[in-house]
Scaffold this motif. Sequence first.
Motif, short mmCIF file in Angstrom:
data_model
loop_
_atom_site.label_atom_id
_atom_site.label_comp_id
_atom_site.label_asym_id
_atom_site.label_seq_id
_atom_site.Cartn_x
_atom_site.Cartn_y
_atom_site.Cartn_z
N SER A 58 49.93 38.32 36.13
CA SER A 58 50.25 36.92 36.36
C SER A 58 51.56 36.56 35.65
CB SER A 58 49.10 36.07 35.83
OG SER A 58 49.29 34.74 36.19
N LYS A 60 53.33 33.98 35.20
CA LYS A 60 53.55 32.80 34.38
C LYS A 60 53.16 33.00 32.92
CE LYS A 60 49.38 29.91 35.13
NZ LYS A 60 48.45 30.89 35.75
N ASP A 79 50.99 38.24 40.41
CA ASP A 79 50.43 36.96 40.81
C ASP A 79 51.50 35.93 40.53
OD1 ASP A 79 48.75 34.61 41.03
OD2 ASP A 79 48.45 34.72 38.87
N ALA A 102 49.43 31.89 44.47
CA ALA A 102 48.53 30.75 44.33
C ALA A 102 49.33 29.50 43.99
CB ALA A 102 47.51 31.02 43.22
N ARG A 149 40.91 30.02 48.22
CA ARG A 149 40.47 29.86 46.83
C ARG A 149 39.28 28.93 46.79
NH1 ARG A 149 44.33 28.44 41.68
NH2 ARG A 149 42.71 28.21 40.10
N HIS A 197 39.37 34.00 47.04
CA HIS A 197 40.03 34.01 45.73
C HIS A 197 39.27 33.09 44.79
CE1 HIS A 197 43.52 32.39 43.08
NE2 HIS A 197 43.22 33.60 42.64
N HIS A 199 39.43 31.81 40.51
CA HIS A 199 40.09 31.92 39.20
C HIS A 199 39.43 30.89 38.30
CE1 HIS A 199 43.03 32.25 36.03
NE2 HIS A 199 43.35 30.98 36.14
N SER A 202 41.43 30.06 31.84
CA SER A 202 42.08 31.04 30.98
C SER A 202 41.34 31.36 29.69
CB SER A 202 43.49 30.56 30.65
OG SER A 202 44.33 30.87 31.73
N ALA A 203 41.51 32.61 29.31
CA ALA A 203 41.10 33.07 27.98
C ALA A 203 39.66 32.74 27.63
CB ALA A 203 42.04 32.51 26.91
N GLY A 238 42.38 35.57 37.12
CA GLY A 238 42.62 36.06 35.76
C GLY A 238 41.70 35.36 34.78
N GLY A 239 42.21 35.14 33.60
CA GLY A 239 41.43 34.42 32.60
C GLY A 239 40.60 35.29 31.69
N GLU A 273 44.04 39.33 38.53
CA GLU A 273 45.29 38.64 38.15
C GLU A 273 45.35 38.38 36.65
OE1 GLU A 273 45.45 35.94 42.26
OE2 GLU A 273 44.90 35.02 40.37
N PRO A 274 45.31 39.43 35.85
CA PRO A 274 45.33 39.18 34.40
C PRO A 274 46.70 38.73 33.92
CG PRO A 274 45.50 41.52 34.85
CD PRO A 274 45.31 40.86 36.18
N GLY A 275 46.72 37.75 33.06
CA GLY A 275 47.98 37.33 32.44
C GLY A 275 47.84 37.53 30.93
N ALA A 276 47.10 36.62 30.30
CA ALA A 276 46.95 36.66 28.85
C ALA A 276 46.37 37.98 28.35
CB ALA A 276 46.06 35.49 28.41
N TYR A 384 52.04 32.60 27.60
CA TYR A 384 52.27 31.15 27.56
C TYR A 384 52.98 30.75 26.27
CZ TYR A 384 48.94 32.02 31.18
OH TYR A 384 48.33 32.58 32.27
C1 LIG Z 1 47.38 31.41 35.27
C2 LIG Z 1 46.69 32.17 36.32
C3 LIG Z 1 46.26 33.49 36.10
C4 LIG Z 1 46.37 34.18 34.76
O1 LIG Z 1 45.49 33.64 33.83
P1 LIG Z 1 45.33 34.33 32.39
O2 LIG Z 1 44.41 33.45 31.67
O3 LIG Z 1 46.66 34.41 31.78
O4 LIG Z 1 44.74 35.69 32.63
C5 LIG Z 1 45.71 34.18 37.15
N1 LIG Z 1 45.56 33.60 38.36
C6 LIG Z 1 45.94 32.34 38.62
C7 LIG Z 1 45.76 31.77 39.97
C8 LIG Z 1 46.51 31.59 37.61
O5 LIG Z 1 46.87 30.32 37.85
#
Ligand SMILES: *Cc1c(COP(=O)(O)O)cnc(C)c1O
Length: 426
Positions: A58, A60, A79, A102, A149, A197, A199, A202-203, A238-239, A273-276, A384
Amino acid sequence: MDFFDYKNGRLFAENVDVEKIAEAVGTPVYIYSKATFLDHYNKIKQAYAQLDTLVCYSIKACANIHILKLLADAGSGFDIVSGGELFRARQVGADTAKIVYAGVGKTDHEIIEALEAPIGYFNIESEAELENLIELSRKLGKNPKAALRVNPDVDPRTHTYTATGKKETKFGVDIERARQVFNQYGRNGAVQLSGIHIHLGSAGKSVQPYAEALQKTMELIDCLRADGFTIETLDMGGGYGADYETSTAPSAADYARVIVPLLKDKGLKLILEPGASIAANAAILLTRVLYLKQGGKKKFVIVDAGMNDLIRPPLYDAFHFIWPAKVDASLVPPKKIRYLNMEGTQQVDVVGPICETSDFFAKDRPLPSVSRGDLISIFTAGAYGYTMSSNYNARPLLPEVFVDGDNFTVIRRRQTYEDLIAQEKK
Ligand SMILES: *Cc1c(COP(=O)(O)O)cnc(C)c1O
């Protein structure tokens, strides 16, 4: 797991003493660890190896193109949530077929660029957006894939501002309405609506919401398939938890232990969609103590980084472990956790120089005693952190430094005062 550790009381990023980086580029500075990014990415890949899985990092969370290149080269998809993020991904030669998009407010311009790329999946957030995508696809003679979604309406047990999978959010459509959307738009001939989809936000710190959401989503997918729709892909969003405190979040393997059995032999391609969980503890924000100050009973440590550089503590009430970069051997933290009860520490507030009361990094936090000029590390700043930073108070954006083993590279230079006004007119 990360690669920021103390050796003889000095903080190292991989094999580089962070003090060396501060001397070379000044403070405050974001310092990334290549090994940490790759370790997290590879662990996710391995955990889901039994399924047909695409990891879409992800953007962002942490968007520097050097980091995107690292992950793209490792095989990651992306993502994205904007045209700007699509642009970033394309700068590093990312395989656009591995991009999922997304966002509740995609503009026509953004949609057209994504259609032309073409990207792998549009993650659809509303009927109106889907109608628009169908219309634009027909106009351009494109046949994109889309995933709807849905809100599985589970509580990820996270901060309200980071919860996105409950009913009362602006994201996605309610799970009860999803069948209706498929029946109305599922056979439109232009957009292949072939995925679901979710989501959750987060975290999270628990696997349970994913299990709940997955059960509800699989019921929906069974219904849709019974209705004659082809569902190829499940995007779980993600999250996933990140270790803001040592070993407190579920690992990728912990999530996979619950998720993989529920998805085995279901004929679904899985997108994550992992970000954090990839980026968070792949960076520290290194800052220098400017002043010490007593205010009433409180002791303040005023540092040169501010909420414009890292806004998570005031925005989400987020915890970041904070510790001096150089300490006596007896004060090396055994773990990066909230309640470290150590001899030789005192309770302080760590605050920045911005003209806002919300400009803090920690309140009533035990910290070894520090002096003016000491370096302090704010850990787990990779997600972030930089991406949410701003020029508030006319503060130039920070440099980003990338550590790889014994070497470090500036992957974004510090902004200058000239940069601050470069787009303005007198
Ligand atoms: C922000 C976001 C993520 C990433 O979330 P994390 O908590 O960083 O893993 C994944 N998918 C979507 C659609 C998001 O908006």
